[in-house]
Design an enzyme around this catalytic site. Sequence first.
Site, PDB file in Angstrom:
ATOM      1  N   ASP A 305      50.175  23.055   7.847  1.00 31.56           N
ATOM      2  CA  ASP A 305      49.758  22.718   9.199  1.00 31.56           C
ATOM      3  C   ASP A 305      49.131  21.332   9.197  1.00 31.56           C
ATOM      4  O   ASP A 305      48.422  20.966   8.255  1.00 31.56           O
ATOM      5  CB  ASP A 305      48.754  23.762   9.695  1.00 31.56           C
ATOM      6  CG  ASP A 305      48.420  23.555  11.154  1.00 31.56           C
ATOM      7  OD1 ASP A 305      49.349  23.462  11.966  1.00 31.56           O
ATOM      8  OD2 ASP A 305      47.221  23.481  11.471  1.00 31.56           O
ATOM      9  N   GLU A 346      34.476  12.743  18.475  1.00 29.32           N
ATOM     10  CA  GLU A 346      35.060  11.528  19.036  1.00 29.32           C
ATOM     11  C   GLU A 346      33.984  10.581  19.542  1.00 29.32           C
ATOM     12  O   GLU A 346      34.025   9.371  19.297  1.00 29.32           O
ATOM     13  CB  GLU A 346      36.015  11.893  20.190  1.00 29.32           C
ATOM     14  CG  GLU A 346      37.239  12.672  19.759  1.00 29.32           C
ATOM     15  CD  GLU A 346      37.011  14.176  19.813  1.00 29.32           C
ATOM     16  OE1 GLU A 346      35.836  14.589  19.805  1.00 29.32           O
ATOM     17  OE2 GLU A 346      38.001  14.934  19.844  1.00 29.32           O
ATOM     18  N   SER A 376      33.188  16.845  31.411  1.00 32.42           N
ATOM     19  CA  SER A 376      33.582  18.056  32.122  1.00 32.42           C
ATOM     20  C   SER A 376      35.098  18.190  32.050  1.00 32.42           C
ATOM     21  O   SER A 376      35.832  17.188  32.131  1.00 32.42           O
ATOM     22  CB  SER A 376      33.137  17.992  33.595  1.00 32.42           C
ATOM     23  OG  SER A 376      33.786  18.980  34.355  1.00 32.42           O
ATOM     24  N   ALA A 377      35.550  19.440  31.890  1.00 30.63           N
ATOM     25  CA  ALA A 377      36.994  19.675  31.853  1.00 30.63           C
ATOM     26  C   ALA A 377      37.639  19.314  33.183  1.00 30.63           C
ATOM     27  O   ALA A 377      38.834  19.010  33.244  1.00 30.63           O
ATOM     28  CB  ALA A 377      37.270  21.141  31.516  1.00 30.63           C
TER      29      ALA A 377
END
Length: 690
Positions: A305, A346, A376-377
């Site tokens: 992976d 990040e 915020s998403a």
Amino acid sequence: MTTNSFWSRELAGKAALQAFVKLNPVTLSRSPVMFVTLIGAAMVTLDVLAGLPRVSGFEAQIALWLWVTVLFANFAEAMAEGHGKARAESLRRSRVEIMARRLDGGAEKKVPASCLRKGDAVVCSAGDLIPGDGEVIEGIASVDESAITGESAPVIRESGGDRSAVTGGTKVLSDRIVVRITAEPGKSFVDRMIALIENANRQRTPNEIALSLVLSALTLLFLLAVSSLKLFADYGAAAAGQDLSGLVTVPVLVSLLVCLIPTTIGGLLSAIGIAGMDRLVQRNVIAKSGRAVEAAGDIDVLMLDKTGTITLGNRMASAFVPAPGVSERELAEAAQLASLADETPEGRSIVVLAKTRFDLRARELHPHEARFIPFSANTQFSGVELLNAGREPVRRILKGSVAAIKAECAGRFPPELEAAQAEIANSGGTPLAVIDNGRALGIVQLKDIVKGGIKERFAQLRKMGIKTVMITGDNPLTAAAIAAEAGVDDFMAQATPESKLARIRAEQAAGRLVAMTGDGTNDAPALAQADVAVTMNTGTQAAREAGNMVDLDSNPTKLIEIVETGKQLLMTRGSLTTFSIANDVSKYFAIIPALFCSLYAAGGHAGPLAALNIMRLHSPQSAILSAVIFNALVIISLIPLALRGVKYVAVDAQALLRRNMLIYGLGGILAPFAGIKLLDVIITAAGLVR
């Protein structure tokens, strides 16, 4: 007890006792070579006892050293088993009786963990021990799994996703979770670990069985040859008018047989296999069968992976791309301000990159000076508002996805940045746009960093003939960029459970062995199909059931170490087999000439076969006794190598064969000449033979 110490006093003492227990003929019948040695030792012992009270010291010594040979082989196997059993005993002691809070009709009821059944739901809060293997069906918590993995750092377990599995006996450190029990009493993960470790000595792999058949055939061949030797001796003695009946006796013939059959590898074969599994245990990997360990050494294709295995798994800031008319330093300073309250990897990486590139120190902003905007998403951005004395915003700096930031700057987004963000995306990176009061300053390039040294490790695997395949859900362009940087041979982009399974089947249909790692339910079909399937302990129950190995550390990179361990097992077995057979050839030329050097002797001179006695051994008796002693001592001297394994070297098969023949082939031929000659001198000087 320290299980890493191969020669700890406690472990050696238990192994010495087990060496006598393993003299049971039924136990030794699993190893034809050592079974023949046991029968030979018994025959010589009976011959010595039949000659009482006049006992030959020579024949008594032969009997003694034949028994020592069998005991040393048993000792090697017992030492290998001892390490696994010590680990199993440590796990058994770590288990305690736990009271569980079972949910019955929505109410909690305290019951012993042993009363729990598959499907029961239990509540675990901070400080509780998880009463059994299960899956989190409600909540999220920090869990201490050090009792199982040895790793002190806590891990997060939450409902849904691929990190929902919990193991009985681990401890909840925070919050509250509801766990559905997935194992019946006595069938938990720890129970299976204990059983797998303790039963390691009973798991014989196909290659081990095949090698046993070869050793059995060699044993039968030498048995026939030694049996005919008595007829040859009688015929030669009659033709020469000599009497060799006192020389070619049952003890001598048995000694010759034991010295010629491959007792070295026969005595160490089981220990090598068990030690290979134990080396995996030391790496916190539990193999469900010896076949899986052996298959790891023959792997042709390695499927890994991308996230967490090939890359670090966290996108990191790698470059600042300023807009026209904006300096790179100005962009870096604004991006750093917008990231001060961003605790994601990040965000922290942007602060670090600005500091590294321009020596920008993060400003200390007081509450009355700034108001941070959390990510915020819904908004897809975060940032900061700098305030004046009246706590009114005078400067608003935002960073986030390009689409979200473009909406915030009312379409005033330079075409140069449009091109830059497309280039970053196509190269496998992630662009983050930065604006200051609606003015676009530039883009921060985020990149999933390839792990240091991984490219070199893939190059080593390539030298061994192993093909590496990266599996990722990324688009083909991104996957190709990361694959090129990592140095893998191939990649699968936008991988699905069906495509993974199809790829493994295609590789196997071409005659290749495939290894794979995974932790999710969607990985289970491919894991069940792979020849070596390493599942993460943090993974789902379906994934753990599908694999034939479990990594307690849940480190996907461990698959490379598992392959190396498997190859080390095969290298060790091959090296000691080469040494053992080369030993037999040398012992044949050392013993036979010395045994028959008096045949056809005339006028007090030695016979014609004496010319082949190049070691100038003192007498037939000293030659036989020296060879028998050497045969026993070489087994005990190779036990550390059998347990630790031959040093792993990443080379191709031809180079490995040359190295094997040079070190263990040539060494196996020369060692008996030197060892038997030295023992002959010592035995003669001590007066142990005439």
